[in-house]
Design a protein around this motif. Structure first.
Motif, short mmCIF file in Angstrom:
data_model
loop_
_atom_site.label_atom_id
_atom_site.label_comp_id
_atom_site.label_asym_id
_atom_site.label_seq_id
_atom_site.Cartn_x
_atom_site.Cartn_y
_atom_site.Cartn_z
N TYR A 152 0.80 -1.23 0.00
CA TYR A 152 0.00 0.00 0.00
C TYR A 152 0.83 1.28 0.00
CZ TYR A 152 -4.07 -2.92 0.83
OH TYR A 152 -5.06 -3.85 0.70
N LEU A 153 2.08 1.20 0.50
CA LEU A 153 2.85 2.43 0.67
C LEU A 153 4.18 2.44 -0.08
CD1 LEU A 153 2.25 2.93 4.52
CD2 LEU A 153 1.04 4.04 2.63
N GLY A 154 4.54 1.32 -0.71
CA GLY A 154 5.77 1.28 -1.48
C GLY A 154 6.94 0.71 -0.70
N ASP A 155 8.12 0.71 -1.32
CA ASP A 155 9.30 0.09 -0.72
C ASP A 155 9.80 0.85 0.51
OD1 ASP A 155 9.28 -1.87 -2.66
OD2 ASP A 155 10.72 -0.84 -3.97
N THR A 156 9.65 2.17 0.49
CA THR A 156 10.11 3.00 1.62
C THR A 156 8.96 3.84 2.13
OG1 THR A 156 12.34 3.14 0.66
CG2 THR A 156 11.76 4.75 2.36
N ILE A 157 8.76 3.82 3.44
CA ILE A 157 7.67 4.59 4.05
C ILE A 157 8.27 5.68 4.95
CG2 ILE A 157 6.00 2.72 3.91
CD1 ILE A 157 6.51 2.04 6.78
N ASP A 158 7.46 6.69 5.21
CA ASP A 158 7.94 7.82 6.02
C ASP A 158 7.94 7.51 7.51
OD1 ASP A 158 8.33 9.64 3.84
OD2 ASP A 158 6.15 9.89 3.74
N VAL A 159 6.83 6.95 8.00
CA VAL A 159 6.66 6.76 9.45
C VAL A 159 6.09 5.37 9.72
CG1 VAL A 159 5.55 7.59 11.56
CG2 VAL A 159 6.26 9.23 9.82
N HIS A 160 6.66 4.70 10.71
CA HIS A 160 6.13 3.42 11.20
C HIS A 160 5.97 3.55 12.70
CE1 HIS A 160 5.43 -0.77 11.91
NE2 HIS A 160 5.89 -1.20 10.75
N CYS A 161 4.78 3.21 13.21
CA CYS A 161 4.49 3.37 14.64
C CYS A 161 4.16 2.03 15.28
CB CYS A 161 3.32 4.31 14.85
SG CYS A 161 3.49 5.93 14.11
N GLY A 162 4.43 1.95 16.58
CA GLY A 162 4.07 0.76 17.34
C GLY A 162 4.47 0.93 18.79
N GLY A 163 4.09 -0.02 19.62
CA GLY A 163 4.49 0.00 21.02
C GLY A 163 5.97 -0.28 21.16
N THR A 164 6.56 0.19 22.26
CA THR A 164 7.99 0.00 22.45
C THR A 164 8.38 -1.47 22.55
OG1 THR A 164 9.88 0.79 23.76
CG2 THR A 164 7.90 0.14 24.99
N ASP A 165 7.44 -2.33 22.94
CA ASP A 165 7.73 -3.76 23.02
C ASP A 165 7.88 -4.40 21.65
OD1 ASP A 165 5.01 -3.14 22.69
OD2 ASP A 165 4.39 -5.14 23.31
N LEU A 166 7.52 -3.69 20.59
CA LEU A 166 7.62 -4.25 19.24
C LEU A 166 8.96 -3.94 18.57
CD1 LEU A 166 4.05 -3.53 17.80
CD2 LEU A 166 4.91 -5.62 18.86
N LYS A 167 9.81 -3.14 19.23
CA LYS A 167 11.10 -2.83 18.62
C LYS A 167 11.85 -4.10 18.24
CE LYS A 167 12.07 1.59 20.95
NZ LYS A 167 13.02 2.26 21.90
N PHE A 168 11.88 -5.04 19.19
CA PHE A 168 12.50 -6.33 18.94
C PHE A 168 11.66 -7.43 19.54
CE2 PHE A 168 15.23 -9.91 19.74
CZ PHE A 168 15.90 -10.03 18.54
N PRO A 169 11.40 -8.51 18.79
CA PRO A 169 11.97 -8.77 17.47
C PRO A 169 11.18 -8.22 16.28
CG PRO A 169 10.80 -10.71 18.21
CD PRO A 169 10.69 -9.71 19.33
N HIS A 170 9.93 -7.82 16.51
CA HIS A 170 9.04 -7.59 15.37
C HIS A 170 9.55 -6.54 14.39
CE1 HIS A 170 5.47 -7.62 12.99
NE2 HIS A 170 5.06 -6.42 13.37
N HIS A 171 9.86 -5.34 14.89
CA HIS A 171 10.25 -4.28 13.97
C HIS A 171 11.65 -4.49 13.39
CE1 HIS A 171 7.04 -1.33 15.72
NE2 HIS A 171 6.54 -2.21 14.88
N GLU A 172 12.55 -5.04 14.17
CA GLU A 172 13.87 -5.38 13.60
C GLU A 172 13.71 -6.43 12.50
OE1 GLU A 172 17.02 -4.50 13.87
OE2 GLU A 172 17.09 -3.16 15.60
N ASN A 173 12.80 -7.36 12.69
CA ASN A 173 12.56 -8.37 11.66
C ASN A 173 11.94 -7.77 10.41
OD1 ASN A 173 13.57 -10.15 13.50
ND2 ASN A 173 11.66 -11.28 13.84
N GLU A 174 11.03 -6.81 10.61
CA GLU A 174 10.45 -6.12 9.46
C GLU A 174 11.55 -5.43 8.64
OE1 GLU A 174 6.88 -3.68 9.64
OE2 GLU A 174 6.59 -4.37 11.70
#
Length: 595
Positions: free
Chosen positions: A323-345
């Protein structure tokens, strides 16, 4: 490009027409209708623009951004289509704490004036709790601030409708995946509406984007075998080939001491894994092979990868890209998602495309019950429906969250909710008084009357403070102080009028307060009517409502866990609903309606 009409004789237009290279000092003024604001212009490095604030009675234009300095008038042009129209280039720069850099940085969208924003949504196997909704309210504040300052926002929020938790609950209740996930998706949307959260542009579901996920895995395989297939048929991301960046962008994992061995806690950090089927423990699952007796027929897909279902981390990468392409401007989430979820993304998205996945990462803090994070796994959570039984409670919860500093932990207590409700009642009273007073307001007030009005000047100062607070990493406690600053001005005026009946009300000043509260509410979103909950309404007068029985069960569980504060809080909520609960030794509690 924003276009606004000003007086044809404006000094600004004359200056632009005669000498476009002139520099304009902070005395620059914009005139529209009966309101004239003088504000400082931002420095040339962050040009500001003139934008209208919505008002119920008249247009009130003001200049956003900057803390003084000068702006080259060459950045301001006339519009030949409309006599006297002015166009100003650029939008105010919003500073945000970027988890990628661990400091505040200016938000710089890839496309000027347009922000692409992806937010992690719910896993719909149960009702979201008030801790979850802090994240969604943080997204809402960010989006409202961007819209307030004139940005366009394309917002995508995913719905995870297939994962281990969902499959387990379907088995427990003997219902289909679609039936379970639709029930809790509907409840989630109802709660968003109750909290006055602006809907995302898209709410894509994982089960509707299997092809996108398969394609991403195949691209990872082609790129240096970043994805590999196990003997069992599952697919994993090869973390060793992603080093040294993996686990060091949003968090700081010490790979040297961890050794990358099977003792690494990386694999164990994610409970949505097939831990025995990887080359190394830190590899994470992209695609789970079908396992007879474990998986459900309505939760697997036949694909070029084999029969199976997607891993949790893969879903967000595929849908954000779709929906937003290869690079997005902003990604939000709870601090507990930094690792592993967001690092994996980051690892899988950048591994597939070779491009930066996201330029700005925003993470909100936890909501705590006592000294612990509120979570379903701990059993110390409250759903919105059980924590906020009345419309005022719902609005108070919204105000409690949106007026806090989003990055800090927040304690959900009776005292905090009581303070939020008191603040809302106070503001509601003033707003009601202002609405009644507006009937007396003369719309033909002159500019001179407004400019010479001390209360109007004070309101403008609070609006300036409000804007500066928003631009500084969504500093909502400071923004709330500005909101109460104008509330206090009105309270003082009404109080003075009551004492000295012969002294007329400052209607011009009160009108400015009214407009300022409306303007600030574009970000706070607290002055609204909470929609009726049809499900709760149907339970009235039907014995003990289901909602009350859920509270009683949660209180029993809290007592067994010796969480006395939570148990007392739940008893208070039961009382507010009009029921009493009496503990019976060796038996279930007795619940009765208060006469």
């Amino acid at each position: 490009m924003a276009r606004y009409s000003v007086a044809a004789s404006s000094i600004l237009l004359w200056a632009v027409a005669t000498n476009p290279t002139l520099w304009c000092s902070h005395a620059f003024s914009i005139q529209a209708g009966n309101s004239k604001n003088k504000r400082k212009i931002g420095a040339p490095s962050s040009f500001v623009f003139v934008t209208p604030h919505e008002s119920s009675r008249r247009s009130c234009y003001s200049v956003f951004g900057g803390r003084g300095g000068y702006c080259p008038l060459s950045a301001v042009t006339t519009n030949s289509e409309t006599t006297g129209a002015v166009e100003a280039e650029g939008l105010p720069v919003v500073q945000l704490f970027n988890s990628l850099h661990r400091r505040k940085t200016p938000l710089e969208p890839l496309e000027e004036g347009k922000v692409s924003m992806y937010t992690c949504g719910p896993t719909v196997y149960d009702s979201a709790h008030v801790g979850n909704f802090r994240a969604f309210l943080t997204y809402d504040v960010l989006k409202r601030v961007l819209l307030y300052f004139g940005y366009q926002v394309q917002h995508v929020c995913n719905i995870t409708d297939v994962d281990d938790k969902i499959i387990r609950k379907c088995a427990e209740q003997n219902i289909s995946l679609q039936t379970l996930t639709q029930e809790y998706c509907d409840k989630f949307m109802t709660d968003l509406e109750a909290l006055n959260i602006i809907p995302a542009d898209q709410y894509p579901r994982a089960t509707q984007h299997i092809d996108d996920m398969v394609q991403l895995i195949l691209e990872l395989q082609k790129n240096d075998d970043l994805a590999y297939k196990s003997e069992e048929g599952s697919w994993y991301f090869n973390v060793a080939k992603a080093q040294p960046n993996y686990g060091t962008q949003l968090v700081q994992l010490d790979w040297e001491h961890m050794g990358g061995s099977s003792a690494s806690p990386v694999g164990a950090a994610d409970d949505d894994e097939y831990a025995d089927d990887k080359m190394q423990a830190r590899d994470f699952c992209l695609w789970k092979a079908y396992k007879p007796g474990v998986d459900r027929e309505d939760a697997v897909w036949d694909t070029p990868l084999g029969r199976g279902r997607p891993g949790w981390h893969l879903e967000c990468s595929a849908m954000a890209r779709r929906y937003l392409g290869d690079t997005i401007d902003v990604h939000c989430g709870g601090t507990d998602l930094k690792f592993p979820h967001h690092e994996n993304e980051i690892a899988q998205s950048e591994g597939a495309t070779g491009k930066t996945f996201c330029n700005c990462w925003i993470h909100n803090g936890f909501v705590n019950i006592g000294d612990e994070k509120m979570s379903k796994s701990k059993g110390n959570f409250l759903t919105l429906r059980t924590a906020c039984v009345k419309p005022l409670d719902v609005r108070a919860y919204r105000y409690l969250i949106v007026s806090s500093q989003y990055r800090n932990p927040l304690s959900f207590t009776d005292a905090a909710m009581s303070a939020a409700k008191s603040a809302l009642k106070r503001m509601d009273k003033v707003k009601h008084q202002l609405t009644e007073t507006s009937l007396l307001y003369d719309a033909n007030q002159t500019d001179e009357e407004e400019n010479n009005n001390e209360m109007v000047a004070q309101v403008k100062q609070q609006l300036d403070n409000f804007d500066v607070a928003l631009l500084d990493d969504l500093s909502m406690p400071r923004a709330a102080a500005s909101l109460f600053g104008v509330v206090k001005l009105a309270e003082a005026e009404f109080k003075n009028n009551n004492k000295e009946a012969t002294v007329p009300l400052n209607l011009v000043g009160l009108a400015a307060v009214h407009d300022a509260m409306e303007q600030m509410d574009r970000v706070f979103g607290i002055f609204y009517q909470v929609p009726d909950d049809e499900e709760t309404t149907e339970e009235v007068d039907a014995g003990v409502p289901e909602q009350v029985m859920e509270l009683v069960q949660e209180r029993t569980a809290a007592k067994e866990a010796k969480d006395w504060d939570l148990a007392d809080s739940l008893r208070s909520h039961i009382t507010e609903l009009g029921f009493t609960v009496k503990d019976v030794k060796g038996g279930d509690p007795l619940v009765s309606r208060i006469d």
